[in-house]
Design an enzyme around this catalytic site. Structure first.
Site, PDB file in Angstrom:
ATOM      1  N   TRP A 476       0.878  -1.186   0.000  1.00 32.54           N
ATOM      2  CA  TRP A 476       0.000   0.000   0.000  1.00 32.54           C
ATOM      3  C   TRP A 476       0.905   1.224   0.000  1.00 32.54           C
ATOM      4  O   TRP A 476       1.493   1.557   1.018  1.00 32.54           O
ATOM      5  CB  TRP A 476      -0.892  -0.045   1.239  1.00 32.54           C
ATOM      6  CG  TRP A 476      -1.834   1.111   1.421  1.00 32.54           C
ATOM      7  CD1 TRP A 476      -1.522   2.429   1.447  1.00 32.54           C
ATOM      8  CD2 TRP A 476      -3.244   1.040   1.617  1.00 32.54           C
ATOM      9  NE1 TRP A 476      -2.648   3.181   1.656  1.00 32.54           N
ATOM     10  CE2 TRP A 476      -3.730   2.348   1.763  1.00 32.54           C
ATOM     11  CE3 TRP A 476      -4.158  -0.011   1.692  1.00 32.54           C
ATOM     12  CZ2 TRP A 476      -5.071   2.638   1.983  1.00 32.54           C
ATOM     13  CZ3 TRP A 476      -5.496   0.279   1.927  1.00 32.54           C
ATOM     14  CH2 TRP A 476      -5.940   1.600   2.056  1.00 32.54           C
ATOM     15  N   MET A 478       1.924   5.411  -1.112  1.00 35.86           N
ATOM     16  CA  MET A 478       1.345   6.759  -0.978  1.00 35.86           C
ATOM     17  C   MET A 478       2.460   7.734  -1.312  1.00 35.86           C
ATOM     18  O   MET A 478       3.406   7.860  -0.551  1.00 35.86           O
ATOM     19  CB  MET A 478       0.914   6.919   0.482  1.00 35.86           C
ATOM     20  CG  MET A 478      -0.026   8.028   0.810  1.00 35.86           C
ATOM     21  SD  MET A 478       0.770   9.633   0.785  1.00 35.86           S
ATOM     22  CE  MET A 478      -0.496  10.632   1.454  1.00 35.86           C
ATOM     23  N   GLY A 527       6.546   6.375  -0.552  1.00 31.66           N
ATOM     24  CA  GLY A 527       7.832   6.735  -1.141  1.00 31.66           C
ATOM     25  C   GLY A 527       8.941   6.187  -0.263  1.00 31.66           C
ATOM     26  O   GLY A 527       9.848   6.909   0.148  1.00 31.66           O
ATOM     27  N   ASP A 533       5.294   4.551  10.914  1.00 28.12           N
ATOM     28  CA  ASP A 533       4.874   4.930  12.257  1.00 28.12           C
ATOM     29  C   ASP A 533       4.090   3.806  12.896  1.00 28.12           C
ATOM     30  O   ASP A 533       3.651   2.862  12.224  1.00 28.12           O
ATOM     31  CB  ASP A 533       4.054   6.226  12.223  1.00 28.12           C
ATOM     32  CG  ASP A 533       2.870   6.145  11.268  1.00 28.12           C
ATOM     33  OD1 ASP A 533       1.961   5.348  11.535  1.00 28.12           O
ATOM     34  OD2 ASP A 533       2.866   6.879  10.251  1.00 28.12           O
ATOM     35  N   ASP A 547      13.054   4.173  -0.009  1.00 30.79           N
ATOM     36  CA  ASP A 547      13.268   3.940  -1.435  1.00 30.79           C
ATOM     37  C   ASP A 547      14.750   3.791  -1.743  1.00 30.79           C
ATOM     38  O   ASP A 547      15.116   3.480  -2.870  1.00 30.79           O
ATOM     39  CB  ASP A 547      12.695   5.104  -2.259  1.00 30.79           C
ATOM     40  CG  ASP A 547      11.241   4.869  -2.601  1.00 30.79           C
ATOM     41  OD1 ASP A 547      10.750   3.754  -2.363  1.00 30.79           O
ATOM     42  OD2 ASP A 547      10.586   5.799  -3.102  1.00 30.79           O
ATOM     43  N   GLU A 613      26.556 -14.832  -8.126  1.00 34.77           N
ATOM     44  CA  GLU A 613      25.511 -14.084  -7.407  1.00 34.77           C
ATOM     45  C   GLU A 613      24.285 -14.970  -7.148  1.00 34.77           C
ATOM     46  O   GLU A 613      23.656 -14.888  -6.099  1.00 34.77           O
ATOM     47  CB  GLU A 613      25.126 -12.835  -8.210  1.00 34.77           C
ATOM     48  CG  GLU A 613      26.207 -11.762  -8.172  1.00 34.77           C
ATOM     49  CD  GLU A 613      25.935 -10.601  -9.128  1.00 34.77           C
ATOM     50  OE1 GLU A 613      26.383  -9.477  -8.816  1.00 34.77           O
ATOM     51  OE2 GLU A 613      25.299 -10.821 -10.179  1.00 34.77           O
TER      52      GLU A 613
HETATM   53  C1  DGJ Z   1       7.419   4.379  -4.221  1.00 36.41           C
HETATM   54  C2  DGJ Z   1       7.809   3.111  -3.523  1.00 36.41           C
HETATM   55  O1  DGJ Z   1       8.503   3.369  -2.366  1.00 36.41           O
HETATM   56  C3  DGJ Z   1       8.615   2.253  -4.489  1.00 36.41           C
HETATM   57  O2  DGJ Z   1       9.065   1.118  -3.839  1.00 36.41           O
HETATM   58  C4  DGJ Z   1       7.747   1.917  -5.661  1.00 36.41           C
HETATM   59  O3  DGJ Z   1       6.668   1.127  -5.243  1.00 36.41           O
HETATM   60  C5  DGJ Z   1       7.252   3.189  -6.318  1.00 36.41           C
HETATM   61  N1  DGJ Z   1       6.647   4.070  -5.377  1.00 36.41           N
HETATM   62  C6  DGJ Z   1       6.287   2.877  -7.420  1.00 36.41           C
HETATM   63  O4  DGJ Z   1       5.720   3.996  -7.944  1.00 36.41           O
END
Ligand code: DGJ
Length: 729
Positions: A476, A478, A527, A533, A547, A613
């Site tokens: 999920w 956002m 992101g 949280d 990310d 690898e």
């Molecule tokens: C932000 C996420 O943190 C990423 O892992 C990835 O799912 C992108 N969005 C996709 O738009």
């Protein structure tokens, strides 16, 4: 244990190592009289509160001629406004006549069995809790507050929540209702906050309290990458193994503020709750508002024990079944493997290779819906992109299942692209003041999740798209901050409620998704770690940590995260090298060692791996399967601070019976002619002998006092993973 002396109106909240005391004084002011080691509690601790006639500290009318009684100098549980206390308030109101006084006085209390619950809000739960409710009322406005306290002895946790009710005859505007206040009778404390930005989240920042107010918070609609809703106050000398520390955590995923005021008389007041900036609630007579839960923990013995107790509390009393304590599947996520550039054939080829390496779950990330080939379109159109995925998700998921893998999906339900059927049909479903063009973030707009019809529409679409799919996992996501928090569905006097109602909407939909796919593991994400949280952990047992998948930056991110949150909550993957986040090159085993101290999985195209690898992947999968319980549920020890730029970063997980330990070391500095290092371990049984990697044996005492000799590092960013087993007899 909760102990009450009714006559003295004294309340003791005792846990295994700590005690918290409050007292309703003769004027009905609820004083905070003690929070510290259990051994420090002895009778009525209000004796420690000195009183003097302090210039410019006003005296309330009920104190008569007593100029030594001032709310400006007294430690309190829920300080108001307009009462003579000129420090940070917990509650701010605007009454019908325009006045702003909130002067809450004690009216009674009650015990409740078990743990209180909060309707529509996340909260700690489970066995072993006791609840105390203190009732307060402003005698003039008849604004009431119920202060909820719950005690979990085992983990030294005290949770608080507040319900404010308008029992008067006139409307009230509630400008602030904090969740918790901690009034300490000392100010020689350090404040530690966890700060950063997108891709570099939760770096600890520590400094002595300065006179005045220091605050961190968010007005982004989420808890944010910038500041985490968890802060620590500790003695200046406190470190991993000693010193008095207080942790305060908000169990909430929206705007928050953690503010600390060092007063003129060297006291410190921490106020934690929903950020008053951008928030105001209209309470008609009979209406109320529930402030989210805050959790407090006191550790008399340093930051390490504080974190370990918090980890246990989160694992055992916040994360909900069916994922509490279960091994998470080894997953491969398609994002850094393919981004938007895929079709079913490519995905199946990636999945086939991953299955052959022992990966158990294939996660299809962004790009599967509408006509989404970039981040410019299609959010809100939750039906499969037929050109990429003929036969939809059902067909793809079936083929993934045929490979012997589970199937999972990425969604971003709170968002809409302007280039989408949903936006074209319902331009008024986004958060933006009428008559103003909406502000974009990542080219997208935020849906008005305060509205049931909007949430229903998203849910129904997702349910249709996932019809016939055996869904094992949901990510999920956002991907922007809220702006223009205005809802077309709310009256003008309710617009200050949008941020909070939005969060309640997110929680409601999360609950619905959990119920619709009860077996699916849900991973929160914003992101990366923009909504990491305790509130989200109630719905999603793990959260994508960042990310930034670079293993070396991750050392810092996961270190900072570990102060409050357990390894089992931290989404971590082995990603490509050079890193897509910063271009750094790291060995695959190093990326693996770092991801093993997270939920563990991959985010790369396994078809591009060399034979060596691939062998490393098989080895890492074997380690994870054999050791996940220790990695996720073991006691976590931070052995070094990666922000100090030492030659290596190390951490350790120890089983509760101290029979087994895993020690991870990552070298971060490369030089010729390294000195030799001995790494001092923690948490072992000093009297026991441990076999290290099946070879040498040493006593726990020697490993902790003298250390484990490390080999001389060679090359960039090598990693070591030691397994210690207690030798029988
Ligand atoms: C932000 C996420 O943190 C990423 O892992 C990835 O799912 C992108 N969005 C996709 O738009």
């Amino acid at each position: 244990m909760i102990r009450i002396d009714e006559e003295k109106r004294l309340f003791d909240l005792c846990t295994r190592h700590t005690a918290y005391q409050m007292k309703a004084d003769g004027y009905g002011v609820l004083l905070h009289t003690y929070y510290g080691p259990l051994s420090g509690l002895d009778g009525d601790m209000s004796r420690l509160i000195g009183r003097a006639d302090r210039g410019f500290s006003p005296n309330p009318p009920d104190a008569g001629e007593d100029r030594t009684y001032s709310l400006d100098t007294l430690p309190q549980e829920y300080p108001g406004w307009g009462t003579g206390d000129l420090r940070l308030p917990c509650i701010q109101v605007e009454l019908a006549d325009g006045s702003a006084v909130a002067d809450l006085r004690f009216t009674g209390f009650e015990r409740q069995a078990g743990k209180y619950a909060l309707d529509g809000l996340p909260a700690f739960h489970g066995e072993g809790w006791e609840t105390l409710v203190i009732r307060m009322e402003d005698p003039v406005s008849h604004l009431r507050a119920a202060l909820y306290y719950a005690v979990q002895e085992e983990y030294d946790l005290i949770t608080r929540a507040v319900r404010v009710d308008n029992a008067g005859a006139s409307p009230v505007r509630l400008r602030q209702a904090a969740s918790a206040c901690l009034d300490l009778q000392r100010a020689d404390m350090d404040l530690i906050t966890f700060d950063g930005c997108h891709m570099m989240e939760r770096a600890p920042s520590r400094g002595a309290l300065r006179p005045g107010v220091q605050a961190v918070g968010s007005v982004r609609g989420t808890s944010s990458h910038q500041h985490n809703p968890f802060v620590i106050l500790c003695e200046p000398g406190a470190d991993e193994d000693g010193g008095l520390c207080y942790g305060a955590m908000l169990v909430y995923s929206g705007n928050f503020e953690a503010a600390v005021e060092r007063s003129q008389f060297e006291t410190a007041r921490l106020v934690l709750g929903i950020n008053p900036r951008g928030s105001c609630f209209s309470l008609a007579p009979g209406e109320g508002f529930t402030a989210p839960e805050a959790a407090l923990i006191c550790s008399p013995d340093g930051l390490g024990p504080m974190s370990r107790r918090l980890h246990k509390a989160i694992r055992n009393c916040l994360v909900r079944d069916p994922w509490a304590g279960r091994r998470r599947p080894i997953l491969l996520n398609s994002w850094e493997a393919a981004y938007f550039d895929f079709d079913a054939e490519k995905l199946l080829s990636i999945a086939g290779e991953a299955a052959a390496l022992g990966v158990e779950l294939f996660v299809l990330d962004d790009g599967w819906f509408g006509h989404r080939d970039s981040d410019d379109s299609s959010l809100g159109d939750w039906y499969a992109y037929e050109k990429k995925l003929p036969g939809g998700l059902k067909a793809l998921a079936g083929k993934i299942n045929d490979l012997g893998m589970d199937f999972g999906i990425w969604i971003e339900p709170e968002m809409v692209s302007q280039d989408s059927g949903l936006y074209r049909a319902h331009p008024d479903w986004v958060l933006a003041p009428a008559g103003r063009d909406p502000v974009r973030g990542r080219g997208q707009l935020v849906l008005d999740f305060t509205r049931q019809d909007v949430r229903d529409c998203v849910f129904d679409q997702l349910a249709a798209a996932l019809e016939g799919v055996k869904l094992a996992y949901i990510k999920w996501d956002m991907n922007r901050s809220l702006t223009g928090a205005w809802s077309a569905a709310l009256s003008a006097d309710r617009q200050g409620e949008v941020y909070h109602r939005y969060v309640l909407g997110v929680y409601e939909l999360l609950e619905r998704v959990r119920a619709a796919w009860p077996e699916a593991l849900i991973e929160g994400c914003s992101g990366g770690g923009g909504r990491f949280d305790a509130g989200m952990l109630y719905y999603t047992p793990q959260i994508w940590c960042s990310d930034n998948n670079d293993a070396i930056d991750r050392l810092r991110i996961q270190y900072g995260t570990s102060f409050a949150y357990p390894v089992s909550a931290m989404g971590a993957h082995v990603a490509p090298s050079p890193s897509h986040g910063n271009g750094r090159v790291t060995p695959i085993m190093t990326r693996g060692v770092v991801a093993l101290s997270g939920t563990f999985g991959y985010e790369l195209d396994p078809r591009t791996l060399t034979d060596g690898e691939k062998q490393a992947v098989r080895e890492l999968n074997g380690i994870y399967k054999a050791r996940w319980e220790l990695l996720h549920n073991g006691d976590y020890y931070r052995l070094t601070d990666p922000f100090r730029n030492g030659p290596y970063t190390a951490w350790e997980q120890v089983s509760p019976d101290r029979d087994t330990a895993l020690v991870s070391v990552v070298f971060t500095a490369c030089r010729a002619n390294h000195p030799f290092y001995a790494l001092r371990l923690k948490g072992l049984d000093p009297a026991a002998r441990y076999r290290v990697d099946g070879v040498e044996t040493y006593t726990g005492g020697a490993l902790m006092a003298a250390g484990l000799p490390l080999p001389m590092p060679w090359g960039d960013y090598g990693a070591l993973l030691y397994c210690l087993e207690r030798v029988n007899g």
